[in-house]
Motif scaffolding. Structure first.
Motif, mmCIF file in Angstrom:
data_model
loop_
_atom_site.group_PDB
_atom_site.id
_atom_site.type_symbol
_atom_site.label_atom_id
_atom_site.label_comp_id
_atom_site.label_asym_id
_atom_site.label_seq_id
_atom_site.Cartn_x
_atom_site.Cartn_y
_atom_site.Cartn_z
ATOM 1 N N GLU A 59 31.280 -20.444 28.819
ATOM 2 C CA GLU A 59 31.167 -21.083 30.126
ATOM 3 C C GLU A 59 31.117 -19.988 31.180
ATOM 4 O O GLU A 59 31.933 -19.063 31.168
ATOM 5 C CB GLU A 59 32.368 -21.999 30.379
ATOM 6 C CG GLU A 59 32.319 -22.650 31.768
ATOM 7 C CD GLU A 59 33.398 -23.693 32.015
ATOM 8 O OE1 GLU A 59 34.321 -23.826 31.168
ATOM 9 O OE2 GLU A 59 33.320 -24.369 33.058
ATOM 10 N N GLY A 147 23.377 -24.597 29.256
ATOM 11 C CA GLY A 147 24.113 -25.855 29.319
ATOM 12 C C GLY A 147 24.480 -26.140 30.764
ATOM 13 O O GLY A 147 24.587 -25.223 31.571
ATOM 14 N N GLU A 149 27.387 -28.308 33.035
ATOM 15 C CA GLU A 149 28.616 -29.091 32.992
ATOM 16 C C GLU A 149 28.683 -29.995 34.212
ATOM 17 O O GLU A 149 28.627 -29.528 35.350
ATOM 18 C CB GLU A 149 29.839 -28.156 32.934
ATOM 19 C CG GLU A 149 29.866 -27.334 31.653
ATOM 20 C CD GLU A 149 31.226 -26.708 31.352
ATOM 21 O OE1 GLU A 149 32.166 -26.859 32.165
ATOM 22 O OE2 GLU A 149 31.337 -26.065 30.286
ATOM 23 N N GLU A 175 21.366 -28.449 27.397
ATOM 24 C CA GLU A 175 22.530 -29.182 26.883
ATOM 25 C C GLU A 175 23.373 -29.726 28.038
ATOM 26 O O GLU A 175 23.636 -29.012 29.009
ATOM 27 C CB GLU A 175 23.381 -28.252 26.014
ATOM 28 C CG GLU A 175 24.639 -28.920 25.495
ATOM 29 C CD GLU A 175 25.512 -27.963 24.694
ATOM 30 O OE1 GLU A 175 26.260 -27.171 25.297
ATOM 31 O OE2 GLU A 175 25.418 -28.004 23.447
ATOM 32 N N SER A 177 26.989 -31.422 29.321
ATOM 33 C CA SER A 177 28.400 -31.666 29.013
ATOM 34 C C SER A 177 29.038 -32.506 30.108
ATOM 35 O O SER A 177 28.680 -32.389 31.278
ATOM 36 C CB SER A 177 29.186 -30.346 28.961
ATOM 37 O OG SER A 177 28.617 -29.442 28.057
ATOM 38 N N ASP A 179 32.481 -32.577 31.872
ATOM 39 C CA ASP A 179 33.615 -31.646 32.035
ATOM 40 C C ASP A 179 34.865 -32.413 32.469
ATOM 41 O O ASP A 179 34.754 -33.500 33.036
ATOM 42 C CB ASP A 179 33.226 -30.636 33.140
ATOM 43 C CG ASP A 179 34.038 -29.357 33.090
ATOM 44 O OD1 ASP A 179 34.899 -29.208 32.212
ATOM 45 O OD2 ASP A 179 33.782 -28.489 33.959
ATOM 46 N N VAL A 198 27.904 -33.066 25.018
ATOM 47 C CA VAL A 198 29.234 -32.482 24.828
ATOM 48 C C VAL A 198 30.259 -33.201 25.686
ATOM 49 O O VAL A 198 29.994 -33.533 26.845
ATOM 50 C CB VAL A 198 29.223 -30.981 25.227
ATOM 51 C CG1 VAL A 198 30.619 -30.371 25.102
ATOM 52 C CG2 VAL A 198 28.225 -30.189 24.385
ATOM 53 N N LYS A 200 34.009 -32.493 27.116
ATOM 54 C CA LYS A 200 35.061 -31.487 27.257
ATOM 55 C C LYS A 200 36.359 -32.169 27.665
ATOM 56 O O LYS A 200 36.460 -32.721 28.768
ATOM 57 C CB LYS A 200 34.684 -30.430 28.302
ATOM 58 C CG LYS A 200 33.477 -29.585 27.883
ATOM 59 C CD LYS A 200 33.263 -28.413 28.826
ATOM 60 C CE LYS A 200 34.250 -27.286 28.543
ATOM 61 N NZ LYS A 200 33.967 -26.102 29.419
#
Ligand code: C2E
Ligand code: MG
Ligand code: MG
Ligand code: MG
Length: 280
Positions: A59, A147, A149, A175, A177, A179, A198, A200
């Motif tokens: 990250e 990615g 987030e 990608e 995510s 978060d 994803v 998180k």
């Protein structure tokens, strides 16, 4: 308090919400010039596979290296940047720098996916998908090595637009995510409609996962939810062996936290990456 602690060190910016108007103005002025002055820097925190012990990604976390006030963490300037709209140019810089760096590591034969935090204002911009596409192209970076987030709050704010923007990003091959998951208020039905990759789990759930039965059950539920939605689950804020072991037992695949590594400046992250060292 800022006055009492003096103007040296970053206490000056310590509580941006309570600062006087003139201090805020000065900070805003400095922050506006920070990208072009080369005062922003990205640190990289490794994400580790609990199965193989290898780095699966990182990250990117921004810091501000202020000539007088030293290294300022994002919580001290991102809120002001959001309020003033400066986040758009800072976010642009972050995206470009992360892609530039990821392309270098990719060329050095150790491709690693770098995830960038996107702010609410950035995400609301209709031009973001095009900006991402242009930035990838400018650095010749494969989209799968980037990615983004996003937080629940951002996704829920304007759901229809979020879904549309996310599909645009997915089409590029980036990608996505979610978060700080668990801190917002996503309904399961909406979560299903977002094209995420994803999940998180927020640090606050990880904190007592090894000692508190309720927290353990919550984390187990979040991991099950991620699995049901066919998402990769990442736990953030892993600081102890017992947390790590517990997460592993619960079926969490990827972890990020001080136990494995703090966020590192680029050269240190690179050394770690190229060493191929396993950490679990
Ligand atoms: P985040 O995206 O949830 O990032 C994780 C934060 O947790 C990072 O703080 C990281 O250093 C910290 N962390 C990681 N492992 C541990 C651990 O084991 N224990 C503890 N106590 N903390 C851990 P950081 O770098 O200070 O960033 C804080 C927040 O600032 C980020 O939270 C993110 O929301 C925001 N942020 C950081 N960089 C950017 C950026 O480039 N753009 C935007 N829009 N926001 C950013
Ligand atoms: Mg993040
Ligand atoms: Mg987070
Ligand atoms: Mg967090």
């Amino acid at each position: 308090r800022a006055k009492k602690e003096g103007r040296s060190g970053f206490q000056f910016y310590a509580e941006s919400m309570n600062e006087s108007a003139s201090e805020r103005l000065r900070m805003e002025h400095d922050l506006r010039l920070a990208p072009e002055r080369g005062e922003l820097i990205l640190y990289y925190q490794p994400q580790i596979s609990l199965t193989t012990g290898e780095i699966t990604g990182a990250e990117a976390l921004v810091r501000w290296r202020h000539p007088q006030h030293g290294l300022i963490p994002p919580d001290r300037f991102i809120p002001l940047a959001e309020e003033t709209g400066l986040i758009v140019s800072i976010g642009d810089w972050v995206l470009g720098e992360a892609c530039r760096q990821a392309a270098i590591w990719s060329d050095a034969k150790r491709p690693v996916r770098i995830a960038v935090n996107v702010s609410a204002r950035q995400f609301a911009q209709e031009t973001l998908t095009r900006r991402v596409q242009e930035t990838l192209a400018a650095h010749g970076l494969d989209a799968s090595l980037l990615g983004l987030e996003l937080t629940e709050g951002m996704l829920m704010h304007n759901r229809a637009q979020s879904v549309q923007t996310m599909h645009g990003m997915k089409a590029l091959g980036v990608e996505l995510s979610v978060d700080d998951f668990g801190m917002g208020y996503s309904s399961l039905a909406y979560l299903r409609d977002f094209p995420l990759d994803v999940l998180k789990i927020d640090r606050s759930f990880v904190l007592r996962v090894a000692e508190d039965r309720t927290d353990r059950a919550l984390v187990e539920t979040l991991i099950g939810l991620g699995r049901a939605l066919e998402l990769t689950v990442v736990a953030e804020g892993v600081e102890t062996e017992s947390q790590s072991q517990c997460l592993k037992d619960l079926g969490c695949e990827i972890v990020q936290g001080y136990l494995f590594s703090r966020p590192l400046p680029p050269d240190q992250f690179e050394a770690r990456l190229l060493s191929g060292e396993r950490v679990t």
